[in-house]
Design a protein around this motif. Structure first.
Motif: not given
Length: 180
Positions: A11-15, A95-98, A145-149, A159-162
């Motif tokens: 996953l890429q951090d799109e934020e 695998r993701d990024y912050y 909970h994840y969807e609301a976040g 949410a993308a990761r979990e």
């Protein structure tokens, strides 16, 4: 219980904009359930550079030098949830990024059955900065909970990761836990 395809996501951090990474962090995380089909998460209250809000997250953390993944997982579950757990199987890797803190995470997920709960051993930072607490939820409540976040940048990263891993656990455990 290993007759399934493990989650394998990049996953890429799109934020936040990507500048560089200066850390690859090996992490262990657990989807934990009990005999009554409850799932256990840590609730995190953030008010920092990632934003302000309350979120759920799987229990876990960094693998320390000299630990194997299962040792690290059991230590993290004891520290954050006060939990002794049976590790049932590996669910996969995300695998993701912050980008905000220039970190690449290698999240190793496991499915665990709760055996017993006792004293937690939270760090000062987990208590002071994140106000970690235990959340016991049904499968459906956890999904909600994840969807609301997803209304915040940090919540979308979580949410993308979990969610894909939680849904894989739901597939493995079947109707016993997902229809409650």
């Amino acid at each position: 219980m290993n007759d399934f395809e493990e989650v394998n996501l990049d996953l890429q951090d799109e934020e936040w904009p990507f500048e560089y990474t200066d850390e690859d962090r090996e992490i262990v995380r657990a989807i934990v359930f009990d005999e009554s089909a409850n799932f256990y998460f840590v609730q995190v209250e953030r008010n920092d550079y990632f934003g302000n809000g309350t979120f759920i997250e799987t229990s876990g953390g960094g693998v320390e030098k000299g630990e194997n993944l299962e040792e690290a997982l059991k230590r993290e579950l004891k520290e954050e949830l006060g939990l002794e757990a049976e590790v049932l199987c590996r669910l996969g890797v995300v695998r993701d990024y912050y980008n905000l803190i220039h970190r690449h995470n290698i999240n190793n997920y496991f499915l665990c059955r709760a055996v017993s709960f006792g004293e937690k051993n939270l760090t000062e930072e987990e208590i002071r900065d994140f106000h970690l607490s235990t959340m016991k939820l049904s499968y459906g409540e956890a999904i909600k909970h994840y969807e609301a976040g997803r209304s915040s940048k940090w919540g979308r990263l979580l949410a993308a990761r979990e969610l894909p891993v939680l849904k894989k656990a739901g597939e493995i455990l079947g109707e016993k836990v997902t229809n409650l």
